[in-house]
Motif scaffolding. Structure first.
Motif, PDB file in Angstrom:
ATOM      1  N   LYS A 355      52.285  -0.042   7.862  1.00  0.00           N
ATOM      2  CA  LYS A 355      52.407  -0.616   7.659  1.00  0.00           C
ATOM      3  C   LYS A 355      52.886  -1.482   8.893  1.00  0.00           C
ATOM      4  CE  LYS A 355      57.599  -2.530   7.474  1.00  0.00           C
ATOM      5  NZ  LYS A 355      58.523  -3.142   8.632  1.00  0.00           N
ATOM      6  N   ILE A 356      53.700  -0.967  10.465  1.00  0.00           N
ATOM      7  CA  ILE A 356      53.332  -0.976  11.585  1.00  0.00           C
ATOM      8  C   ILE A 356      52.150  -1.751  12.674  1.00  0.00           C
ATOM      9  CG2 ILE A 356      54.183  -0.473  14.193  1.00  0.00           C
ATOM     10  CD1 ILE A 356      54.919   1.942  13.004  1.00  0.00           C
ATOM     11  N   ASN A 359      52.236  -5.439  10.702  1.00  0.00           N
ATOM     12  CA  ASN A 359      53.025  -6.438  11.287  1.00  0.00           C
ATOM     13  C   ASN A 359      53.008  -6.623  12.474  1.00  0.00           C
ATOM     14  OD1 ASN A 359      54.971  -6.070   9.488  1.00  0.00           O
ATOM     15  ND2 ASN A 359      55.897  -4.778   9.932  1.00  0.00           N
ATOM     16  N   ILE A 360      51.896  -5.710  13.255  1.00  0.00           N
ATOM     17  CA  ILE A 360      51.518  -6.425  14.732  1.00  0.00           C
ATOM     18  C   ILE A 360      49.541  -6.861  14.529  1.00  0.00           C
ATOM     19  CG2 ILE A 360      50.163  -5.185  16.701  1.00  0.00           C
ATOM     20  CD1 ILE A 360      51.908  -2.923  16.909  1.00  0.00           C
ATOM     21  N   THR A 363      51.695 -10.483  13.404  1.00  0.00           N
ATOM     22  CA  THR A 363      52.307 -11.340  14.292  1.00  0.00           C
ATOM     23  C   THR A 363      51.555 -12.233  14.896  1.00  0.00           C
ATOM     24  OG1 THR A 363      54.212 -10.272  14.240  1.00  0.00           O
ATOM     25  CG2 THR A 363      54.153 -11.512  16.049  1.00  0.00           C
ATOM     26  N   LEU A 410      58.182 -13.795  10.025  1.00  0.00           N
ATOM     27  CA  LEU A 410      58.093 -12.273  10.528  1.00  0.00           C
ATOM     28  C   LEU A 410      59.208 -11.636  11.346  1.00  0.00           C
ATOM     29  CD1 LEU A 410      56.013 -13.825  13.561  1.00  0.00           C
ATOM     30  CD2 LEU A 410      54.658 -12.351  11.843  1.00  0.00           C
ATOM     31  N   LYS A 411      60.312 -12.312  11.030  1.00  0.00           N
ATOM     32  CA  LYS A 411      61.059 -11.273  11.332  1.00  0.00           C
ATOM     33  C   LYS A 411      62.094 -10.942   9.715  1.00  0.00           C
ATOM     34  CE  LYS A 411      66.429 -11.715  12.216  1.00  0.00           C
ATOM     35  NZ  LYS A 411      67.370 -12.418  12.198  1.00  0.00           N
ATOM     36  N   GLN A 413      59.547  -9.733   7.895  1.00  0.00           N
ATOM     37  CA  GLN A 413      58.490  -8.858   7.183  1.00  0.00           C
ATOM     38  C   GLN A 413      58.650  -7.612   8.898  1.00  0.00           C
ATOM     39  OE1 GLN A 413      54.397 -10.746   7.996  1.00  0.00           O
ATOM     40  NE2 GLN A 413      54.755 -11.600   5.859  1.00  0.00           N
ATOM     41  N   TYR A 414      59.473  -7.545   9.331  1.00  0.00           N
ATOM     42  CA  TYR A 414      59.756  -6.341  10.534  1.00  0.00           C
ATOM     43  C   TYR A 414      60.724  -5.711   9.713  1.00  0.00           C
ATOM     44  CZ  TYR A 414      56.042  -6.997  14.506  1.00  0.00           C
ATOM     45  OH  TYR A 414      54.838  -6.685  15.056  1.00  0.00           O
TER      46      TYR A 414
END
Length: 590
Positions: A355-356, A359-360, A363, A410-411, A413-414
């Motif tokens: 997931k990390i 997300n990166i 983004t 994006l916020k 999803q984080y």
């Protein structure tokens, strides 16, 4: 004669990244139109096939039915440009055609926002089809006029324009897809967002159109000749359609339109307009053979009426268009069977480190291209803000909305513990790769290494087939007839990469070759013929994609994708072998 182009309005004295600033007005107008088109397209099949129960309920249609209406919609969206091109050429001009088309599409998207009511959904699709007919051929026709005396820069211009197309597609699929698939928002908001940006695109173009001078205005003709810079005087004589020609064309149009509509209609309801047989042929097969025979007849009849050189060039366009049919029949699986593959056969739930990483990556691939496009916007502002202030303010307002939505997405999803990658996200990859690779391909097309048209087409077809070969291999572990699976996301990523490189070899340069091979007075009509080929390809795409359940049940998912591997690669090799013939037909056009 056509109106003077006002010494080309000194287009090349007001440059943005080496091209006239007017090109980038078209860039952003097309970007918002593609935002709306691809944003809606990303949601359509998913909405129709989603369960009628749940937090974000759809209509619960079978895949075959959903892909039938998808194929008919995308096909009709490429058929109406023939009419729109004719109306613009003869009556209202390219610019007013763009404005009318954008307005109709705005109404269409907003109508689809009332997705709970089938009447509004079907009305919306109809308005989108009609609007697209006015909009699509005439944007490219404006570019053709702008670069009439600079043919050496056309390939690069169309590739940059195509980058704008895909910037819109990228943002549309990303944001409309995210909002439409999200239970917190829903399908109505996704469809409605597409309409908002279509409206902004229309207003931006309307208030900035003065930058084009006389280009795209209502045509003014003098007598029976319409000579343009890229044709000889003996080729400038008008060749009007006879009453017989128009009658045959009308019959073909009625048959084709009825057939395209009847396909989803007969699946969704009990109504079948061709419920008969002729010998061993079904009514559907018989009627389309009649239409095809009439089309070939009128095509040959028209071509024979032109001078030998122009006749050869038109034959070259038709050959390229024939291969284009098969390209789009395969490529447009992206909005149909590949979307279904992403939704039901791909592992999209990510946790922990996965997931990390996602997300990166997400983004970066969202923010970096948006920064690049914003930079292009800034460069355009420096050239045009004082002269066209209001149009630029509208454009800036649209970008403020885009950046706000991206930050919100994006916020969100984080902050979630578990990431579920939207099925529409994979469609974003095509547009992302276009934005990344288009400048490289544009430089190649403008360099001494620019390959001949047949090599571009052949390489594009082979790359397309390679992308499906990747999917066929990735799907090899899916059991026969399975309705769900969880294969790696990477197979779709690599497939879209190969498909994008193939698209860059065929689609934008195809428009450029049409504009080089035919006289300016025939540009919009010939673009219409080109879009007819794409329309046929889109309908075949929907029909073939709708067979995914039947083929996977009888054979396997790999077999389904292998069909789209073998056909494009074979045709790619064939068109490369036709290079000597095509060079003769094109008479020195490069």
């Amino acid at each position: 004669m056509l109106k003077s182009q006002d010494a080309e309005n000194d287009f090349f004295k007001s440059n943005v990244l080496g091209h006239p600033s007017g090109l980038f007005v078209l860039f952003f107008t097309e970007m918002w139109e593609r935002f709306s088109y691809y944003g809606m397209r990303a949601l359509l099949v998913l909405f129709l096939t989603s369960s009628i129960l749940g937090d974000n309920a759809g209509w619960g249609w079978p895949r075959e039915n959903a892909l039938a209406i998808y194929g008919s919609y995308t096909s009709l969206a490429y058929l109406t440009p023939i009419l729109g091109g004719y109306v613009a050429d003869r009556i209202i001009g390219y610019r007013w055609a763009v404005i009318v088309g954008a307005f109709l599409m705005t109404l269409g998207h907003l109508s689809m926002a009332f997705e709970f009511n089938p009447i509004f959904m079907y009305l919306g699709l109809c308005l989108l089809v009609l609007g697209n007919g006015f909009f699509k051929p005439n944007m490219t026709s404006i570019i053709a006029q702008m670069y009439e005396k600079h043919p050496e820069k056309k390939d690069g211009a169309y590739t940059i324009f195509y980058m704008g197309v895909n910037a819109g597609a990228f943002l549309g699929m990303l944001l409309c897809g995210y909002i439409g698939e999200s239970p917190d928002w829903g399908w109505s908001y996704g469809f409605g967002l597409a309409g908002v940006f279509m409206l902004l695109g229309m207003l931006q173009f309307y208030f900035t159109q003065g930058i084009f001078g006389h280009i795209g205005e209502k045509p003014v003709y003098d007598g029976e000749t319409i000579a343009t810079a890229n044709e000889k005087p003996e080729e400038a004589k008008r060749n009007p359609f006879s009453n017989f020609d128009l009658t045959v064309i009308s019959i073909i149009a009625v048959i084709g339109l009825t057939w395209v509509i009847n396909d989803p209609l007969s699946k969704i309801t009990s109504v079948n307009l061709f419920n008969f047989s002729v010998g061993s042929m079904t009514g559907n097969t018989f009627i389309i053979i009649i239409a095809l025979a009439l089309f070939l007849f009128i095509l040959v009849k028209r071509i024979l009426q032109y001078t030998p050189v122009l006749r050869d060039k038109m034959i070259a366009v038709i050959i390229l268009a024939f291969f284009t049919i098969f390209f789009w029949a395969s490529f447009e699986q992206a909005g149909g069977s590949m979307t279904i593959f992403a939704k039901d056969y791909t592992a999209r739930i990510l946790e922990g480190n996965a997931k990390i990483v996602f997300n990166i990556v997400n983004t970066l691939i969202t923010v970096v291209p948006l920064i690049v496009i914003t930079y292009v916007l800034y460069k355009l502002f420096r050239q045009t803000f004082q002269r066209f202030t209001f149009g630029n303010i509208i454009l800036a307002f649209a970008f403020i909305i885009i950046w706000s939505l991206v930050i919100f997405m994006l916020k969100a999803q984080y902050l979630t513990e578990q990431a579920e990658v939207p099925a529409t996200w994979f469609g974003v990859l095509n547009a992302l790769f276009i934005i990344t690779l288009a400048p490289i391909f544009s430089r190649i097309w403008e360099s001494k290494y620019n390959p001949f048209a047949t090599y571009k087409n052949g390489i594009g077809m082979i790359l397309l087939g390679t992308g499906f070969a990747v999917l066929a291999y990735g799907a090899s572990g899916i059991p026969q007839g399975a309705q769900t699976a969880a294969v790696s996301m990477m197979w779709l990523v690599f497939a879209y990469l190969f498909h994008t490189m193939g698209e860059l070899c065929i689609s934008p340069v195809g428009l450029s070759y049409v504009s080089k091979l035919v006289p300016g007075r025939m540009i919009a009509i010939m673009f219409g013929i080109w879009y007819l080929a794409i329309a046929i390809g889109n309908k075949i795409a929907g029909t073939m994609g709708g067979m995914i359940d039947e083929i996977t049940a009888q054979y396997s998912m790999s077999t389904f994708f292998l069909i789209f591997t073998i056909i494009p690669i074979s045709l790619g090799l064939l068109i490369i072998l036709l290079t000597p013939v095509m060079k003769k037909l094109m008479h020195g056009v490069k």
